[in-house]
Scaffold this motif. Structure first.
Motif, short mmCIF file in Angstrom:
data_model
loop_
_atom_site.label_atom_id
_atom_site.label_comp_id
_atom_site.label_asym_id
_atom_site.label_seq_id
_atom_site.Cartn_x
_atom_site.Cartn_y
_atom_site.Cartn_z
N PHE A 91 -29.15 -1.81 -5.52
CA PHE A 91 -29.15 -0.35 -5.60
C PHE A 91 -28.16 0.32 -4.66
CE2 PHE A 91 -33.40 -1.34 -7.34
CZ PHE A 91 -33.24 -0.73 -8.58
N VAL A 92 -27.77 -0.35 -3.58
CA VAL A 92 -26.81 0.25 -2.65
C VAL A 92 -25.39 -0.25 -2.95
CG1 VAL A 92 -26.15 0.51 -0.23
CG2 VAL A 92 -28.57 0.50 -0.88
N LEU A 93 -25.26 -1.54 -3.17
CA LEU A 93 -23.92 -2.13 -3.35
C LEU A 93 -23.65 -2.58 -4.78
CD1 LEU A 93 -23.98 -4.38 -0.14
CD2 LEU A 93 -22.99 -2.11 -0.37
N GLY A 94 -24.68 -2.57 -5.62
CA GLY A 94 -24.56 -3.16 -6.94
C GLY A 94 -23.52 -2.52 -7.84
N GLY A 95 -23.37 -1.19 -7.77
CA GLY A 95 -22.39 -0.52 -8.62
C GLY A 95 -20.99 -1.00 -8.33
N THR A 96 -20.63 -1.04 -7.05
CA THR A 96 -19.28 -1.47 -6.66
C THR A 96 -19.08 -2.96 -6.89
OG1 THR A 96 -19.19 0.26 -4.98
CG2 THR A 96 -17.64 -1.57 -4.76
N LEU A 97 -20.06 -3.77 -6.46
CA LEU A 97 -19.93 -5.21 -6.62
C LEU A 97 -19.96 -5.62 -8.09
CD1 LEU A 97 -22.21 -6.43 -3.69
CD2 LEU A 97 -19.72 -6.41 -3.78
N GLY A 101 -18.45 -4.45 -15.55
CA GLY A 101 -19.83 -4.66 -15.14
C GLY A 101 -20.33 -3.54 -14.26
N GLY A 102 -21.66 -3.42 -14.18
CA GLY A 102 -22.30 -2.42 -13.34
C GLY A 102 -23.50 -3.03 -12.65
N ARG A 103 -24.49 -2.21 -12.32
CA ARG A 103 -25.67 -2.68 -11.61
C ARG A 103 -26.43 -3.74 -12.41
NH1 ARG A 103 -25.75 2.49 -9.50
NH2 ARG A 103 -25.81 2.52 -7.21
N ALA A 104 -26.59 -3.54 -13.71
CA ALA A 104 -27.35 -4.49 -14.53
C ALA A 104 -26.67 -5.86 -14.52
CB ALA A 104 -27.49 -3.98 -15.96
N GLU A 105 -25.34 -5.87 -14.64
CA GLU A 105 -24.61 -7.13 -14.62
C GLU A 105 -24.68 -7.79 -13.24
OE1 GLU A 105 -23.49 -4.87 -18.03
OE2 GLU A 105 -23.52 -4.34 -15.89
N TYR A 106 -24.61 -6.95 -12.20
CA TYR A 106 -24.69 -7.53 -10.86
C TYR A 106 -26.10 -8.05 -10.56
CZ TYR A 106 -24.15 -8.36 -5.93
OH TYR A 106 -24.11 -8.97 -4.70
#
Length: 268
Positions: free
Chosen positions: A52-58, A66-71
């Motif tokens: 939730f904090v880094l998932g969008g960028t990573l 990719g986004g949060r779901a993919e991460y």
């Protein structure tokens, strides 16, 4: 006539004694549930932080938009292995406490199968890890993780996690026996917690600087992570990754077992 009575040696029952020692370990877990709560708490906090904090960028760095779901799908195997690695500290502490508080000396005066003292610790940790892994996986499912694994994939993932748990546990049992104090035993296994971060558990190894990438590619947790990730994603893991994952498990478990047995025997 004088009748000579031969001394009867006490009967040693390996399976019964191991079951007794396992029951002792389970009772310790029940009496001190904070140990299991702490084992679950760290991976869950790390999961929430990274998603939730880094998932969008990573997630964007994984490629393919990719986004949060993919991460989330990418990081769950690393979190599961972090859970296994984190259990090593508790195992080493428990063994060191037994060695320093005199309970081992008492066990040695009893007619029991002496290796059962160690196997009781190992099986107790396996049970604790199973509970923690189920809890962490349930947390991942609650925030949207949807693994594509079928029955063979799940069976392979469970078998791999069991092998990793056994390997880490025997290694940390040996560390606990070798430690001179409980404080030393609590610090020695800390490097295990770092290894999932320094592999492909949280970011791809090829995104790292050269030296760190080399270390990540050749350390034990990277092929294990890649194999587990493929199994949970419903893919067939690469033969090289599977071979390295199984090889590392054996390479850690067997020397750990031999070292633990030798230290326990020597300390007598």
């Amino acid at each position: 006539m004088t009748t000579t009575h031969a001394a009867t040696a006490p009967t040693v029952r390996p399976f019964a004694d191991t079951r007794t020692m396992l029951r002792r370990g389970v009772r310790r877990l029940v009496r001190y549930p904070s140990l299991t709560v702490m084992l679950v708490g760290l991976p869950v906090v790390m999961l929430l932080l990274f998603v939730f904090v880094l998932g969008g960028t990573l997630g964007a760095g994984l490629g393919g938009g990719g986004g949060r779901a993919e991460y989330l799908a990418y990081v769950v195997p690393g979190i599961l292995l972090l859970t296994v690695a984190s259990s090593g500290q508790g195992t080493a502490i428990s063994v060191a406490m037994d060695m320093t508080e005199g309970i081992i000396a008492r066990f040695r005066t009893m007619a029991i199968h002496q290796p059962s003292v160690l196997t009781g610790h190992v099986f107790g940790t396996v049970i604790q890890n199973a509970v923690a892994l189920v809890a962490v996986l349930a947390g991942a499912l609650l925030i949207g993780y949807r693994p594509a694994a079928g029955l063979p994939g799940w069976l392979g993932a469970v078998a791999l996690l069991l092998l990793v748990t056994l390997a880490v546990t025997w290694l940390t049992v040996a560390m606990g026996l070798a430690a001179r104090s409980v404080e030393t035993a609590s610090n020695t296994p800390m490097f295990l917690v770092l290894l999932p971060f320094l592999g492909s558990g949280f970011v791809p190894a090829d995104s790292m600087p050269t030296v760190l990438r080399w270390f990540a590619e050749y350390q034990p947790f990277t092929p294990i992570t890649e194999t587990l990730r493929a199994l949970l994603d419903g893919r067939t893991p690469g033969a090289v990754d599977v071979g390295l994952a199984l090889g590392w498990c054996v390479l850690v478990a067997v020397p750990g077992y031999v070292r633990a047995k030798r230290l326990y025997t020597r300390s007598r």
